[in-house]
Design an enzyme around this catalytic site. Sequence first.
Site, PDB file in Angstrom:
ATOM      1  N   SER A  79      -0.096  11.957 -11.290  1.00  0.00           N
ATOM      2  CA  SER A  79       1.205  11.713 -10.664  1.00  0.00           C
ATOM      3  C   SER A  79       2.282  12.024 -11.693  1.00  0.00           C
ATOM      4  CB  SER A  79       1.297  10.233 -10.248  1.00  0.00           C
ATOM      5  OG  SER A  79       2.619   9.866  -9.931  1.00  0.00           O
ATOM      6  N   TYR A 124       0.093   0.975 -11.558  1.00  0.00           N
ATOM      7  CA  TYR A 124      -0.088   2.342 -11.052  1.00  0.00           C
ATOM      8  C   TYR A 124       0.197   3.367 -12.140  1.00  0.00           C
ATOM      9  CZ  TYR A 124       0.704   6.561  -8.260  1.00  0.00           C
ATOM     10  OH  TYR A 124       0.666   7.836  -7.749  1.00  0.00           O
TER      11      TYR A 124
END
Length: 256
Positions: free
Chosen positions: A140, A153
């Site tokens: 990401s 995350y």
Amino acid sequence: MVTQRFEGRTAYVTGGSRGIGWAICKRLSDEGATVVNMDLASALPQSSGGAFAHGIAIDISDRASIADAFDKADKAVGPPDAFVACAGKKFGSGSFENVDDETWDQYISINLTGTFTTCRAAARAMIDAGKKGRIVTVGSVNSFMSEANVVPYASSKGGILMLTKAMAVDLAKHGITANMIAPGPIAVLPDATDYKAEPVASEIRRNVALMRAGVPAECAGAVAYLASDDADFVTGSTITVDGGTSAMVFGGTREF
């Protein structure tokens, strides 16, 4: 015209039942690969065919489930020429000081340890079969930058970045490459409502250089490149699929 770069080759993809994972399955299948979609049993399509002719249940946080899924996939279609680790837990966990142990453990177990364990299984299968395979992880933009309320995350995705680089170094002697894509804002719902509604739409226009969210097919294109012979000398690298999000500083002050 769609090329057939993967004709005669096998690809395993985790998390391939929807969103970016589904687009990856479709792209690899369209280019000739035999694709195995590995996903939670509850997420698997009720019928086979299309982008994923083979669907096998897997829980990437469970080592026994991973071993069973890879054994079933090997018996069904043979060892993988390419493996894409796309399954993971999405962001959103609250501010750092309020993150509890259970939430932290879930993100690390699913996103980081799950990626490690499935990539290890894929690498071992490739080595045993003498294949110069391709491993592609899905990180990401949060692998190297953060936003508010995503500590577990971002930490797990940052770990995937370094895991991929370390894999690339160790697997090079086997002719296996390991690379990562880093998606930015990707509209994964069929009608893209997750990024069309305000105030998110305005934030996208301000903070993404191309002033729009991406679509899963754009991530799939990057994966297809990294899984192909075109990327034979590319390993330990990251392709950022974010419309220029990570290239901007203080995007919120941008005029448009």
